[in-house]
Design a protein around this motif. Structure first.
Motif, PDB file in Angstrom:
ATOM      1  N   LEU A  48       0.828  -1.194   0.000  1.00 23.79           N
ATOM      2  CA  LEU A  48       0.000   0.000   0.000  1.00 23.79           C
ATOM      3  C   LEU A  48       0.869   1.253   0.000  1.00 23.79           C
ATOM      4  N   GLU A  49       0.313   2.318  -0.568  1.00 19.24           N
ATOM      5  CA  GLU A  49       0.934   3.636  -0.533  1.00 19.24           C
ATOM      6  C   GLU A  49      -0.178   4.662  -0.534  1.00 19.24           C
ATOM      7  N   ALA A  50       0.158   5.932  -0.533  1.00 19.03           N
ATOM      8  CA  ALA A  50      -0.849   6.993  -0.490  1.00 19.03           C
ATOM      9  C   ALA A  50      -1.859   6.807  -1.618  1.00 19.03           C
ATOM     10  N   GLY A  51      -3.152   6.811  -1.268  1.00 20.22           N
ATOM     11  CA  GLY A  51      -4.223   6.710  -2.241  1.00 20.22           C
ATOM     12  C   GLY A  51      -4.573   5.305  -2.695  1.00 20.22           C
ATOM     13  N   SER A  52      -3.806   4.296  -2.295  1.00 22.57           N
ATOM     14  CA  SER A  52      -4.107   2.911  -2.688  1.00 22.57           C
ATOM     15  C   SER A  52      -5.496   2.518  -2.220  1.00 22.57           C
ATOM     16  N   THR A  53      -6.152   1.689  -3.014  1.00 21.31           N
ATOM     17  CA  THR A  53      -7.410   1.079  -2.590  1.00 21.31           C
ATOM     18  C   THR A  53      -7.208  -0.426  -2.521  1.00 21.31           C
ATOM     19  N   PHE A  54      -7.907  -1.045  -1.577  1.00 20.92           N
ATOM     20  CA  PHE A  54      -7.820  -2.492  -1.429  1.00 20.92           C
ATOM     21  C   PHE A  54      -9.114  -3.001  -0.820  1.00 20.92           C
ATOM     22  N   GLY A  55      -9.458  -4.214  -1.176  1.00 19.00           N
ATOM     23  CA  GLY A  55     -10.682  -4.822  -0.677  1.00 19.00           C
ATOM     24  C   GLY A  55     -10.379  -5.954   0.275  1.00 19.00           C
ATOM     25  N   THR A  67     -15.243  -4.999   2.341  1.00 15.43           N
ATOM     26  CA  THR A  67     -14.982  -3.573   2.448  1.00 15.43           C
ATOM     27  C   THR A  67     -14.055  -3.145   1.315  1.00 15.43           C
ATOM     28  N   ARG A  68     -14.215  -1.910   0.906  1.00 12.57           N
ATOM     29  CA  ARG A  68     -13.294  -1.264  -0.025  1.00 12.57           C
ATOM     30  C   ARG A  68     -12.629  -0.159   0.781  1.00 12.57           C
ATOM     31  N   ASN A  69     -11.330  -0.231   0.942  1.00 14.46           N
ATOM     32  CA  ASN A  69     -10.573   0.691   1.781  1.00 14.46           C
ATOM     33  C   ASN A  69      -9.674   1.578   0.930  1.00 14.46           C
ATOM     34  N   ARG A  70      -9.371   2.757   1.467  1.00 16.67           N
ATOM     35  CA  ARG A  70      -8.462   3.679   0.779  1.00 16.67           C
ATOM     36  C   ARG A  70      -7.460   4.211   1.789  1.00 16.67           C
ATOM     37  N   VAL A  71      -6.183   4.219   1.388  1.00 18.15           N
ATOM     38  CA  VAL A  71      -5.128   4.756   2.247  1.00 18.15           C
ATOM     39  C   VAL A  71      -5.253   6.274   2.253  1.00 18.15           C
ATOM     40  N   VAL A  72      -5.414   6.861   3.438  1.00 22.79           N
ATOM     41  CA  VAL A  72      -5.648   8.305   3.569  1.00 22.79           C
ATOM     42  C   VAL A  72      -4.506   9.036   4.282  1.00 22.79           C
ATOM     43  N   GLU A  73      -3.579   8.286   4.870  1.00 21.28           N
ATOM     44  CA  GLU A  73      -2.379   8.864   5.481  1.00 21.28           C
ATOM     45  C   GLU A  73      -1.229   7.936   5.129  1.00 21.28           C
ATOM     46  N   TYR A  74      -0.095   8.511   4.788  1.00 14.97           N
ATOM     47  CA  TYR A  74       1.016   7.652   4.397  1.00 14.97           C
ATOM     48  C   TYR A  74       2.343   8.375   4.535  1.00 14.97           C
ATOM     49  N   GLU A  75       3.227   7.777   5.293  1.00 16.29           N
ATOM     50  CA  GLU A  75       4.614   8.193   5.379  1.00 16.29           C
ATOM     51  C   GLU A  75       5.410   6.892   5.437  1.00 16.29           C
ATOM     52  N   PRO A  76       6.185   6.585   4.382  1.00 13.38           N
ATOM     53  CA  PRO A  76       6.855   5.282   4.312  1.00 13.38           C
ATOM     54  C   PRO A  76       7.621   4.929   5.592  1.00 13.38           C
ATOM     55  N   ASP A  77       7.395   3.713   6.054  1.00 14.05           N
ATOM     56  CA  ASP A  77       8.065   3.144   7.220  1.00 14.05           C
ATOM     57  C   ASP A  77       7.764   3.873   8.528  1.00 14.05           C
ATOM     58  N   ARG A  78       6.797   4.796   8.531  1.00 14.59           N
ATOM     59  CA  ARG A  78       6.472   5.539   9.754  1.00 14.59           C
ATOM     60  C   ARG A  78       4.970   5.580  10.071  1.00 14.59           C
ATOM     61  N   ILE A  80       0.764   4.811   8.392  1.00 17.87           N
ATOM     62  CA  ILE A  80      -0.203   4.482   7.355  1.00 17.87           C
ATOM     63  C   ILE A  80      -1.580   4.416   8.018  1.00 17.87           C
ATOM     64  N   ALA A  81      -2.581   4.926   7.332  1.00 16.49           N
ATOM     65  CA  ALA A  81      -3.959   4.858   7.828  1.00 16.49           C
ATOM     66  C   ALA A  81      -4.887   4.658   6.646  1.00 16.49           C
ATOM     67  N   TRP A  82      -5.967   3.912   6.884  1.00 15.83           N
ATOM     68  CA  TRP A  82      -6.958   3.708   5.835  1.00 15.83           C
ATOM     69  C   TRP A  82      -8.349   3.821   6.427  1.00 15.83           C
ATOM     70  N   ARG A  83      -9.295   3.982   5.527  1.00 16.08           N
ATOM     71  CA  ARG A  83     -10.702   4.030   5.921  1.00 16.08           C
ATOM     72  C   ARG A  83     -11.531   3.396   4.825  1.00 16.08           C
ATOM     73  N   HIS A  84     -12.759   3.032   5.146  1.00 13.47           N
ATOM     74  CA  HIS A  84     -13.680   2.554   4.122  1.00 13.47           C
ATOM     75  C   HIS A  84     -14.821   3.563   4.046  1.00 13.47           C
ATOM     76  N   PHE A  85     -16.049   3.150   3.877  1.00 14.83           N
ATOM     77  CA  PHE A  85     -17.161   4.088   3.705  1.00 14.83           C
ATOM     78  C   PHE A  85     -17.449   4.910   4.951  1.00 14.83           C
ATOM     79  N   ARG A  91      -5.129   3.481  12.004  1.00  9.30           N
ATOM     80  CA  ARG A  91      -3.816   4.090  11.799  1.00  9.30           C
ATOM     81  C   ARG A  91      -2.751   3.272  12.511  1.00  9.30           C
ATOM     82  N   TRP A  92      -1.627   3.100  11.828  1.00 13.03           N
ATOM     83  CA  TRP A  92      -0.442   2.478  12.409  1.00 13.03           C
ATOM     84  C   TRP A  92       0.678   3.493  12.353  1.00 13.03           C
TER      85      TRP A  92
END
Length: 146
Positions: A48-55, A67-78, A80-85, A91-92
């Motif tokens: 995953l990276e910024a803007g990625s979608t995954f089900g 669920t269909r999720n989208r990455v909404v926060e991203y800083e490599p190796d630091r 990542i956060a996603w949300r669905h509908f 967030r990690w």
């Protein structure tokens, strides 16, 4: 801490890059899920990276759903956060302690729920998600330190 965020942390004996590689791979989410809801990855990139979608294939109270999720926060190796509908996010955040040890924080963030935040408390999400986060961190720790 914001009352609309539930966070837990664990120190894991692994470098941040190695931990992030697992978290950012949706195929590995069932391996670390402490809620027993995540069943499998349906589609999406291997990393995953910024803007990625995954089900994801999920199950709640014995009922399967997707669920269909989208990455909404991203800083490599630091971070990542996603949300669905819904307006909530998972967030990690990874904070290196040294080159071989990392503090990992997982957060269920429903601060974007606005006036509907009371519904999250009504159905018990804060306490249920706190337990699931603790279990997820333990699973991640066991996976990396085994």
């Amino acid at each position: 801490m914001d009352e609309r965020k539930v966070s837990r942390s664990a120190v894991i004996a692994a470098p941040a890059e190695k931990i992030f590689a697992i978290i950012a791979d949706p195929r590995r989410h069932p391996d670390i899920d402490g809620s027993a809801m995540v069943r499998g990855n349906l589609y999406g990139p291997e990393r995953l990276e910024a803007g990625s979608t995954f089900g994801m294939s999920m199950r709640l109270l014995g009922i399967p759903y997707r669920t269909r999720n989208r990455v909404v926060e991203y800083e490599p190796d630091r971070r990542i956060a996603w949300r669905h509908f819904g307006p909530h996010r998972w967030r990690w955040e990874l904070e290196p302690v040294d080159e071989n040890t990392t503090r990992v924080t997982e957060t269920f963030d429903y601060s974007h729920a606005g006036p509907y935040a009371f519904l999250y408390r009504l159905v018990g999400y804060p306490s249920r998600n706190a337990r699931a986060i603790e279990a997820s961190l333990q699973r991640l720790k066991q996976l990396l330190e085994a």
